[in-house]
Design a protein around this motif. Structure first.
Motif, PDB file in Angstrom:
ATOM      1  N   GLN A 113      37.336  42.103  55.533  1.00 26.56           N
ATOM      2  CA  GLN A 113      36.008  41.658  55.100  1.00 26.56           C
ATOM      3  C   GLN A 113      35.592  42.393  53.834  1.00 26.56           C
ATOM      4  O   GLN A 113      35.071  41.792  52.886  1.00 26.56           O
ATOM      5  CB  GLN A 113      34.985  41.911  56.213  1.00 26.56           C
ATOM      6  N   ALA A 114      35.838  43.701  53.799  1.00 29.74           N
ATOM      7  CA  ALA A 114      35.468  44.503  52.631  1.00 29.74           C
ATOM      8  C   ALA A 114      36.297  44.087  51.411  1.00 29.74           C
ATOM      9  O   ALA A 114      35.771  43.997  50.298  1.00 29.74           O
ATOM     10  CB  ALA A 114      35.667  45.982  52.929  1.00 29.74           C
ATOM     11  N   TYR A 115      37.572  43.826  51.631  1.00 30.19           N
ATOM     12  CA  TYR A 115      38.439  43.404  50.531  1.00 30.19           C
ATOM     13  C   TYR A 115      37.988  42.052  49.992  1.00 30.19           C
ATOM     14  O   TYR A 115      37.941  41.838  48.779  1.00 30.19           O
ATOM     15  CB  TYR A 115      39.884  43.322  51.024  1.00 30.19           C
ATOM     16  N   PHE A 116      37.641  41.149  50.898  1.00 28.68           N
ATOM     17  CA  PHE A 116      37.163  39.822  50.493  1.00 28.68           C
ATOM     18  C   PHE A 116      35.881  39.926  49.683  1.00 28.68           C
ATOM     19  O   PHE A 116      35.732  39.258  48.650  1.00 28.68           O
ATOM     20  CB  PHE A 116      36.937  38.967  51.735  1.00 28.68           C
ATOM     21  N   ARG A 122      37.796  35.890  43.170  1.00 33.45           N
ATOM     22  CA  ARG A 122      39.184  35.418  43.167  1.00 33.45           C
ATOM     23  C   ARG A 122      39.350  34.160  44.011  1.00 33.45           C
ATOM     24  O   ARG A 122      40.228  33.325  43.753  1.00 33.45           O
ATOM     25  CB  ARG A 122      40.096  36.524  43.690  1.00 33.45           C
ATOM     26  N   TYR A 123      38.513  34.015  45.035  1.00 38.25           N
ATOM     27  CA  TYR A 123      38.645  32.915  45.976  1.00 38.25           C
ATOM     28  C   TYR A 123      37.657  31.782  45.707  1.00 38.25           C
ATOM     29  O   TYR A 123      37.633  30.795  46.443  1.00 38.25           O
ATOM     30  CB  TYR A 123      38.461  33.444  47.401  1.00 38.25           C
ATOM     31  N   GLN A 124      36.848  31.941  44.663  1.00 41.58           N
ATOM     32  CA  GLN A 124      35.893  30.901  44.305  1.00 41.58           C
ATOM     33  C   GLN A 124      36.603  29.751  43.612  1.00 41.58           C
ATOM     34  O   GLN A 124      37.318  29.940  42.626  1.00 41.58           O
ATOM     35  CB  GLN A 124      34.814  31.480  43.380  1.00 41.58           C
ATOM     36  N   LEU A 125      36.417  28.555  44.131  1.00 41.64           N
ATOM     37  CA  LEU A 125      36.990  27.387  43.488  1.00 41.64           C
ATOM     38  C   LEU A 125      36.312  27.158  42.139  1.00 41.64           C
ATOM     39  O   LEU A 125      35.129  27.462  41.976  1.00 41.64           O
ATOM     40  CB  LEU A 125      36.830  26.152  44.382  1.00 41.64           C
ATOM     41  N   PRO A 229      31.126  25.098  46.646  1.00 44.04           N
ATOM     42  CA  PRO A 229      30.400  26.042  47.515  1.00 44.04           C
ATOM     43  C   PRO A 229      31.049  27.417  47.477  1.00 44.04           C
ATOM     44  O   PRO A 229      32.224  27.550  47.096  1.00 44.04           O
ATOM     45  CB  PRO A 229      30.539  25.402  48.900  1.00 44.04           C
ATOM     46  N   PRO A 230      30.312  28.453  47.856  1.00 46.79           N
ATOM     47  CA  PRO A 230      30.903  29.806  47.886  1.00 46.79           C
ATOM     48  C   PRO A 230      32.061  29.859  48.880  1.00 46.79           C
ATOM     49  O   PRO A 230      32.091  29.123  49.877  1.00 46.79           O
ATOM     50  CB  PRO A 230      29.733  30.683  48.351  1.00 46.79           C
ATOM     51  N   PRO A 231      33.045  30.704  48.632  1.00 43.67           N
ATOM     52  CA  PRO A 231      34.181  30.820  49.551  1.00 43.67           C
ATOM     53  C   PRO A 231      33.734  31.400  50.893  1.00 43.67           C
ATOM     54  O   PRO A 231      32.825  32.239  50.952  1.00 43.67           O
ATOM     55  CB  PRO A 231      35.136  31.765  48.811  1.00 43.67           C
ATOM     56  N   VAL A 232      34.392  30.953  51.948  1.00 42.39           N
ATOM     57  CA  VAL A 232      34.064  31.400  53.303  1.00 42.39           C
ATOM     58  C   VAL A 232      35.242  32.235  53.829  1.00 42.39           C
ATOM     59  O   VAL A 232      36.377  31.748  53.867  1.00 42.39           O
ATOM     60  CB  VAL A 232      33.797  30.194  54.234  1.00 42.39           C
ATOM     61  N   PHE A 233      34.945  33.442  54.252  1.00 42.07           N
ATOM     62  CA  PHE A 233      36.007  34.355  54.682  1.00 42.07           C
ATOM     63  C   PHE A 233      36.831  33.771  55.818  1.00 42.07           C
ATOM     64  O   PHE A 233      38.068  33.853  55.812  1.00 42.07           O
ATOM     65  CB  PHE A 233      35.401  35.694  55.107  1.00 42.07           C
ATOM     66  N   ALA A 234      36.179  33.179  56.807  1.00 38.42           N
ATOM     67  CA  ALA A 234      36.893  32.661  57.976  1.00 38.42           C
ATOM     68  C   ALA A 234      37.933  31.614  57.584  1.00 38.42           C
ATOM     69  O   ALA A 234      38.992  31.512  58.210  1.00 38.42           O
ATOM     70  CB  ALA A 234      35.896  32.074  58.977  1.00 38.42           C
ATOM     71  N   GLU A 235      37.658  30.840  56.542  1.00 38.83           N
ATOM     72  CA  GLU A 235      38.585  29.803  56.099  1.00 38.83           C
ATOM     73  C   GLU A 235      39.734  30.357  55.261  1.00 38.83           C
ATOM     74  O   GLU A 235      40.756  29.697  55.091  1.00 38.83           O
ATOM     75  CB  GLU A 235      37.821  28.750  55.283  1.00 38.83           C
ATOM     76  N   LEU A 236      39.554  31.575  54.753  1.00 36.54           N
ATOM     77  CA  LEU A 236      40.521  32.158  53.835  1.00 36.54           C
ATOM     78  C   LEU A 236      41.183  33.422  54.378  1.00 36.54           C
ATOM     79  O   LEU A 236      41.885  34.107  53.647  1.00 36.54           O
ATOM     80  CB  LEU A 236      39.830  32.493  52.504  1.00 36.54           C
ATOM     81  N   ARG A 237      40.967  33.706  55.647  1.00 34.50           N
ATOM     82  CA  ARG A 237      41.412  34.984  56.208  1.00 34.50           C
ATOM     83  C   ARG A 237      42.906  35.217  55.999  1.00 34.50           C
ATOM     84  O   ARG A 237      43.327  36.328  55.634  1.00 34.50           O
ATOM     85  CB  ARG A 237      41.075  35.048  57.702  1.00 34.50           C
ATOM     86  N   GLU A 238      43.731  34.208  56.227  1.00 33.30           N
ATOM     87  CA  GLU A 238      45.183  34.388  56.094  1.00 33.30           C
ATOM     88  C   GLU A 238      45.557  34.731  54.651  1.00 33.30           C
ATOM     89  O   GLU A 238      46.367  35.633  54.405  1.00 33.30           O
ATOM     90  CB  GLU A 238      45.912  33.129  56.538  1.00 33.30           C
ATOM     91  N   VAL A 240      43.578  36.069  52.393  1.00 36.93           N
ATOM     92  CA  VAL A 240      43.035  37.399  52.096  1.00 36.93           C
ATOM     93  C   VAL A 240      43.970  38.477  52.642  1.00 36.93           C
ATOM     94  O   VAL A 240      44.237  39.487  51.984  1.00 36.93           O
ATOM     95  CB  VAL A 240      41.617  37.547  52.683  1.00 36.93           C
ATOM     96  N   ALA A 241      44.487  38.264  53.864  1.00 31.81           N
ATOM     97  CA  ALA A 241      45.405  39.236  54.455  1.00 31.81           C
ATOM     98  C   ALA A 241      46.680  39.363  53.627  1.00 31.81           C
ATOM     99  O   ALA A 241      47.202  40.471  53.432  1.00 31.81           O
ATOM    100  CB  ALA A 241      45.745  38.825  55.889  1.00 31.81           C
ATOM    101  N   GLN A 242      47.189  38.246  53.125  1.00 32.17           N
ATOM    102  CA  GLN A 242      48.386  38.291  52.274  1.00 32.17           C
ATOM    103  C   GLN A 242      48.109  39.061  50.987  1.00 32.17           C
ATOM    104  O   GLN A 242      48.923  39.882  50.558  1.00 32.17           O
ATOM    105  CB  GLN A 242      48.843  36.872  51.955  1.00 32.17           C
ATOM    106  N   ASP A 243      46.961  38.802  50.385  1.00 33.96           N
ATOM    107  CA  ASP A 243      46.609  39.496  49.143  1.00 33.96           C
ATOM    108  C   ASP A 243      46.423  40.988  49.388  1.00 33.96           C
ATOM    109  O   ASP A 243      46.849  41.821  48.579  1.00 33.96           O
ATOM    110  CB  ASP A 243      45.334  38.902  48.549  1.00 33.96           C
ATOM    111  N   TRP A 244      45.768  41.323  50.500  1.00 32.86           N
ATOM    112  CA  TRP A 244      45.552  42.738  50.852  1.00 32.86           C
ATOM    113  C   TRP A 244      46.899  43.439  51.028  1.00 32.86           C
ATOM    114  O   TRP A 244      47.112  44.534  50.509  1.00 32.86           O
ATOM    115  CB  TRP A 244      44.734  42.831  52.128  1.00 32.86           C
ATOM    116  N   THR A 245      47.804  42.793  51.755  1.00 29.95           N
ATOM    117  CA  THR A 245      49.112  43.382  52.010  1.00 29.95           C
ATOM    118  C   THR A 245      49.888  43.587  50.721  1.00 29.95           C
ATOM    119  O   THR A 245      50.505  44.637  50.506  1.00 29.95           O
ATOM    120  CB  THR A 245      49.915  42.485  52.973  1.00 29.95           C
TER     121      THR A 245
END
Length: 285
Positions: A113-116, A122-125, A229-238, A240-245
């Motif tokens: 969540q903090a990383y997002f 980065r995730y804004q269309l 619309p603004p990016p939604v974390f729940a829709e992008l979690r996977e 975000v996890a890849q980017d974090w890793t």
């Protein structure tokens, strides 16, 4: 962090696993171990979807022996020295090994969540633009191009919203007149960066121009700007996890290198203009 505490252990583990003593000068024995033969069988099976025949396996073993003989003789002759390809390949191999050994602890939900939140842009269309362009050819119109643009723009304004045939007032270009729902990157690929930078600043619902591109001069009407619309974390979690890793892996890789680098004293020779070289010793990090 635990990640960075493991880096030192990884260095010593790599040394223990791969820093074998150099073979003696009179050591001419090549051992093809059972483990290496099994690896050959497995690699062959993955490629051809069947085990190798006895003749094929013998061919693999003979190829391994051939490579080993040539490899050892090349080392004896010093052919591995001052070879940029070999240096780069070995450096990459060590980085890959270190990356496998220093495994990342999976991120918590709070960390993601903090990383997002930190990288939300980065995730804004991208914003999308619907526009019409009328082209004027400078090669055809010459010095009258800009004056013609003003005259044609007045005609277009007089048309009001009836701009379906707007392109007929301009010159022929092997491009569309109407472009619906396009991202800036798509527009840039067609018209170039200068045109795109100008277009995204235009207010909708009116004719603008002249706007320049690599093709020439354009009159532009932006009919709609669609804000996503603004990016939604729940829709992008996977994602975000890849980017974090990936980012954390790069951080660990850089820290691994820094720890190795601290074990060396680096001297950089600096050739002087008069031919008398100097030396600069880099400080320890």
């Amino acid at each position: 962090m635990l990640h960075f505490l493991l880096i030192g252990a990884a260095i010593y583990l790599l040394n223990g696993l791969f820093a074998d003593p150099a073979p003696e000068a009179d050591d001419k024995t090549i051992v093809v171990s059972a483990g290496e033969i099994e690896w050959m069988r497995t690699a062959w099976g993955k490629r051809w979807n069947r085990p190798p025949t006895a003749a094929e396996l013998d061919g693999l073993i003979q190829q391994y022996i051939r490579e080993t003989v040539l490899y050892r003789e090349a080392l004896t002759m010093g052919l591995n020295q001052h070879d940029q390809v070999i240096r780069r390949r070995l450096a990459q191999k060590l980085e890959f090994l270190a990356r496998d050994l220093v495994a990342l602890t999976p991120p918590t939900g709070e960390e993601l969540q903090a990383y997002f939140a930190e990288h939300e842009a980065r995730y804004q269309l991208p914003t999308r633009y619907t526009f019409t362009q009328v082209y004027l050819d400078p090669d055809k119109r010459g010095e009258a191009t800009l004056a013609d643009a003003e005259k044609i723009k007045a005609q277009l304004i007089a048309l009001g919203e009836n701009i379906g045939d707007a392109g007929a007032l301009g010159d022929t270009l092997m491009l569309q007149t109407y472009y619906p729902d396009k991202e800036p990157l798509e527009i840039q690929k067609i018209f170039g960066s200068g045109f795109t930078e100008a277009l995204v600043e235009l207010s909708p619902g009116q004719w603008h121009g002249p706007v320049l591109s690599g093709y020439g001069v354009h009159l532009v009407y932006v009919s709609k700007i669609t804000q996503p619309p603004p990016p939604v974390f729940a829709e992008l979690r996977e994602r975000v996890a890849q980017d974090w890793t990936m980012e954390k892996s790069e951080e660990l890789n850089e820290q691994f290198y820094a720890n190795l680098r601290d074990r060396y004293t680096v001297v950089i020779e600096s050739p002087a203009a008069n031919g008398n070289g100097g030396m600069v010793q880099e400080p320890s990090r």
